[in-house]
Design a protein around this motif. Structure first.
Motif, PDB file in Angstrom:
ATOM      1  N   GLU A  27      -8.526  27.377 -78.109  1.00 22.36           N
ATOM      2  CA  GLU A  27      -7.286  27.097 -78.811  1.00 22.36           C
ATOM      3  C   GLU A  27      -7.558  26.057 -79.906  1.00 22.36           C
ATOM      4  N   THR A  28      -7.184  26.390 -81.155  1.00 23.36           N
ATOM      5  CA  THR A  28      -7.502  25.535 -82.300  1.00 23.36           C
ATOM      6  C   THR A  28      -6.251  24.861 -82.849  1.00 23.36           C
ATOM      7  N   GLU A  29      -6.369  23.589 -83.162  1.00 22.15           N
ATOM      8  CA  GLU A  29      -5.299  22.819 -83.775  1.00 22.15           C
ATOM      9  C   GLU A  29      -5.862  22.029 -84.950  1.00 22.15           C
ATOM     10  N   SER A  30      -5.122  22.021 -86.073  1.00 21.09           N
ATOM     11  CA  SER A  30      -5.530  21.269 -87.261  1.00 21.09           C
ATOM     12  C   SER A  30      -4.738  19.979 -87.351  1.00 21.09           C
ATOM     13  N   ARG A  31      -5.356  18.971 -87.964  1.00 15.98           N
ATOM     14  CA  ARG A  31      -4.701  17.663 -88.050  1.00 15.98           C
ATOM     15  C   ARG A  31      -5.082  16.961 -89.344  1.00 15.98           C
ATOM     16  N   LEU A  32      -4.099  16.348 -89.978  1.00 22.81           N
ATOM     17  CA  LEU A  32      -4.304  15.447 -91.107  1.00 22.81           C
ATOM     18  C   LEU A  32      -3.511  14.186 -90.802  1.00 22.81           C
ATOM     19  N   ALA A  33      -4.187  13.040 -90.667  1.00 20.39           N
ATOM     20  CA  ALA A  33      -3.507  11.841 -90.190  1.00 20.39           C
ATOM     21  C   ALA A  33      -4.221  10.589 -90.664  1.00 20.39           C
ATOM     22  N   ARG A  34      -3.533   9.462 -90.542  1.00 18.93           N
ATOM     23  CA  ARG A  34      -4.161   8.170 -90.790  1.00 18.93           C
ATOM     24  C   ARG A  34      -5.138   7.838 -89.677  1.00 18.93           C
ATOM     25  N   VAL A  35      -6.180   7.101 -90.023  1.00 22.52           N
ATOM     26  CA  VAL A  35      -7.167   6.628 -89.057  1.00 22.52           C
ATOM     27  C   VAL A  35      -6.847   5.185 -88.708  1.00 22.52           C
ATOM     28  N   THR A  36      -6.871   4.873 -87.431  1.00 20.65           N
ATOM     29  CA  THR A  36      -6.796   3.473 -87.016  1.00 20.65           C
ATOM     30  C   THR A  36      -8.179   3.046 -86.542  1.00 20.65           C
ATOM     31  N   SER A  37      -8.515   1.789 -86.766  1.00 19.21           N
ATOM     32  CA  SER A  37      -9.866   1.336 -86.454  1.00 19.21           C
ATOM     33  C   SER A  37      -9.850  -0.079 -85.918  1.00 19.21           C
ATOM     34  N   ARG A  38     -10.901  -0.406 -85.192  1.00 20.89           N
ATOM     35  CA  ARG A  38     -11.158  -1.768 -84.733  1.00 20.89           C
ATOM     36  C   ARG A  38     -12.663  -1.940 -84.688  1.00 20.89           C
ATOM     37  N   GLY A  39     -13.176  -2.800 -85.575  1.00 20.00           N
ATOM     38  CA  GLY A  39     -14.621  -2.935 -85.673  1.00 20.00           C
ATOM     39  C   GLY A  39     -15.238  -1.629 -86.128  1.00 20.00           C
ATOM     40  N   SER A  40     -16.195  -1.101 -85.360  1.00 16.35           N
ATOM     41  CA  SER A  40     -16.846   0.165 -85.700  1.00 16.35           C
ATOM     42  C   SER A  40     -16.229   1.351 -84.967  1.00 16.35           C
ATOM     43  N   VAL A  95       9.519  -1.690-110.879  1.00 16.66           N
ATOM     44  CA  VAL A  95       8.095  -1.992-110.826  1.00 16.66           C
ATOM     45  C   VAL A  95       7.394  -1.081-111.821  1.00 16.66           C
ATOM     46  N   LYS A  96       6.366  -1.606-112.491  1.00 19.93           N
ATOM     47  CA  LYS A  96       5.674  -0.814-113.523  1.00 19.93           C
ATOM     48  C   LYS A  96       4.167  -0.903-113.319  1.00 19.93           C
ATOM     49  N   ASP A  97       3.508   0.252-113.387  1.00 20.85           N
ATOM     50  CA  ASP A  97       2.038   0.354-113.341  1.00 20.85           C
ATOM     51  C   ASP A  97       1.459  -0.236-112.061  1.00 20.85           C
ATOM     52  N   LEU A  98       2.089   0.037-110.918  1.00 21.77           N
ATOM     53  CA  LEU A  98       1.562  -0.399-109.623  1.00 21.77           C
ATOM     54  C   LEU A  98       0.571   0.655-109.129  1.00 21.77           C
ATOM     55  N   PRO A  99      -0.712   0.303-108.932  1.00 22.49           N
ATOM     56  CA  PRO A  99      -1.716   1.308-108.567  1.00 22.49           C
ATOM     57  C   PRO A  99      -1.591   1.771-107.126  1.00 22.49           C
ATOM     58  N   LEU A 100      -1.998   2.997-106.887  1.00 23.30           N
ATOM     59  CA  LEU A 100      -1.971   3.582-105.552  1.00 23.30           C
ATOM     60  C   LEU A 100      -3.003   2.912-104.650  1.00 23.30           C
ATOM     61  N   THR A 101      -2.595   2.545-103.467  1.00 26.22           N
ATOM     62  CA  THR A 101      -3.492   2.046-102.435  1.00 26.22           C
ATOM     63  C   THR A 101      -3.761   3.181-101.456  1.00 26.22           C
ATOM     64  N   LEU A 102      -5.012   3.607-101.354  1.00 26.85           N
ATOM     65  CA  LEU A 102      -5.358   4.704-100.462  1.00 26.85           C
ATOM     66  C   LEU A 102      -5.283   4.266 -99.002  1.00 26.85           C
ATOM     67  N   GLN A 103      -5.092   5.220 -98.120  1.00 30.18           N
ATOM     68  CA  GLN A 103      -5.124   4.969 -96.692  1.00 30.18           C
ATOM     69  C   GLN A 103      -6.394   5.571 -96.091  1.00 30.18           C
ATOM     70  N   SER A 104      -6.834   5.029 -94.963  1.00 33.98           N
ATOM     71  CA  SER A 104      -7.909   5.655 -94.197  1.00 33.98           C
ATOM     72  C   SER A 104      -7.319   6.873 -93.499  1.00 33.98           C
ATOM     73  N   GLU A 105      -7.896   8.047 -93.722  1.00 34.57           N
ATOM     74  CA  GLU A 105      -7.319   9.251 -93.140  1.00 34.57           C
ATOM     75  C   GLU A 105      -8.412  10.215 -92.697  1.00 34.57           C
ATOM     76  N   VAL A 106      -8.011  11.156 -91.857  1.00 33.62           N
ATOM     77  CA  VAL A 106      -8.933  12.141 -91.313  1.00 33.62           C
ATOM     78  C   VAL A 106      -8.275  13.514 -91.367  1.00 33.62           C
ATOM     79  N   GLU A 107      -9.066  14.519 -91.643  1.00 36.38           N
ATOM     80  CA  GLU A 107      -8.613  15.908 -91.604  1.00 36.38           C
ATOM     81  C   GLU A 107      -9.632  16.711 -90.809  1.00 36.38           C
ATOM     82  N   TYR A 108      -9.183  17.403 -89.755  1.00 39.35           N
ATOM     83  CA  TYR A 108     -10.133  18.119 -88.917  1.00 39.35           C
ATOM     84  C   TYR A 108      -9.467  19.263 -88.160  1.00 39.35           C
TER      85      TYR A 108
END
Length: 330
Positions: free
Chosen positions: A232-245, A212-225
């Motif tokens: 107690e603190t925890e960090s997260r970087l993950a994909r977002v799932t959604s339905r409507g709003s 495959v040649k010159d296939l552009p990157l498709t971004l994902q919906s993601e969250v970092e928080y």
């Protein structure tokens, strides 16, 4: 089978560096380094030629053995697929043994599609694809060894060959190599691999070759928080799932944006009305919710920054960023 990509936009991506063994002076040492790391900066010969034979924005994929590629799509006429198959280059999606990636840093996955038939059901043409999950920090100009998803080392490509609807899966005894010609906001790659549908000697096998040649990157919906609960603190970087709003950002946290929301700042509260964001914490016992979410347009999608405090039996503070998510009418 050659076909064009349907993606039409480009995005900038930060690509982390992957440490590679230095090149050796003679061919024997070059081979030894490749065997140990699965990468080589030297010319990749046949794979590089295969990549060069593909036109920009196109791909080629052949499958042989227990499965034979037909070279044609049936998806345009088959509602099971929801439209014509689309090759994709995106952050690795995780799940099972698969790596999980982010928009900026990867690791990234490539999936290339065709149609194929299995020898046990030669009249049943199904959508088939090869998925290649690249190592973290993969770099253009190198060749990487291939292994199964559950067997791959950190510096190897995870790969399998599949048929739609789990018609068949060849994900065992995977071997081969991938040459990465381009790896930035677009990808160019060529591969040759073999895979089986079981561990034993009698397992059915397939071979796949493609590019495959010159296939552009498709971004994902993601969250970092960062989520702080009772100190107690925890960090997260993950994909977002959604339905409507509704946005599910993990840890049992759901954000419900106002219907028809546009760029701007919105108060965050436990209840929902037309002018505020509702925050729900299903894993924590809270009564009061207060905060702010600022929505910014990003092309046809949105980014957002948020800071939320919640109190009750649990004290919760949530702060972070949402990136590249869509809002759909409910």
């Amino acid at each position: 089978m050659t076909h064009g990509s349907n993606s039409a936009w480009r995005v900038g991506v930060l690509v982390a560096s992957l440490g590679l063994l230095a090149g050796c002076d003679d061919a024997a040492n070059d081979q030894q380094a490749e065997d140990e790391t699965g990468t080589s900066g030297a010319d990749s010969g046949e794979l590089a030629d295969l990549l060069e034979s593909v036109e920009s924005g196109e791909s080629t994929l052949s499958i042989s053995g227990a499965v034979t590629s037909t070279g044609e799509y049936t998806t345009a006429d088959d509602p099971r697929y929801g439209g014509v198959s689309n090759d994709v280059f995106r952050p690795a999606r995780g799940g099972g043994s698969s790596r999980s990636g982010s928009n900026a840093d990867g690791p990234y996955a490539i999936s290339i599609y065709t149609d194929a038939t299995h020898e046990d059901d030669p009249d049943n043409v199904v959508r088939a694809w090869v998925t290649l999950v690249l190592p973290q920090g993969a770099e253009a100009g190198n060749r990487y060894q291939v292994a199964g998803f559950s067997d791959a080392d950190d510096d190897q490509v995870q790969a399998h060959v599949r048929g739609d609807g789990m018609a068949w899966t060849f994900s065992r005894q995977v071997s081969g190599s991938v040459y990465l010609g381009e790896h930035s906001d677009r990808v160019g790659a060529a591969w040759q691999l073999e895979a089986a549908d079981g561990r034993g000697e009698d397992a059915s096998r397939v071979a796949s070759e493609g590019a495959v040649k010159d296939l552009p990157l498709t971004l994902q919906s993601e969250v970092e928080y960062e989520l702080t609960v009772n100190g107690e603190t925890e960090s997260r970087l993950a994909r977002v799932t959604s339905r409507g709003s509704m946005l599910n950002i993990g840890h049992g946290v759901y954000l419900y944006l106002p219907s028809g929301a546009t760029a701007g700042s919105y108060p965050v509260q436990a209840g929902r009305d037309d002018d505020s964001v509702r925050a729900q914490f299903t894993r924590h016992d809270v009564d009061e919710v207060d905060g702010e979410l600022t929505l910014a347009a990003n092309g046809e999608r949105f980014d957002a920054e948020f800071s939320i405090d919640a109190s009750g039996e649990d004290d919760v503070h949530l702060a972070g960023n949402l990136r590249w998510f869509a809002l759909e009418d409910e």
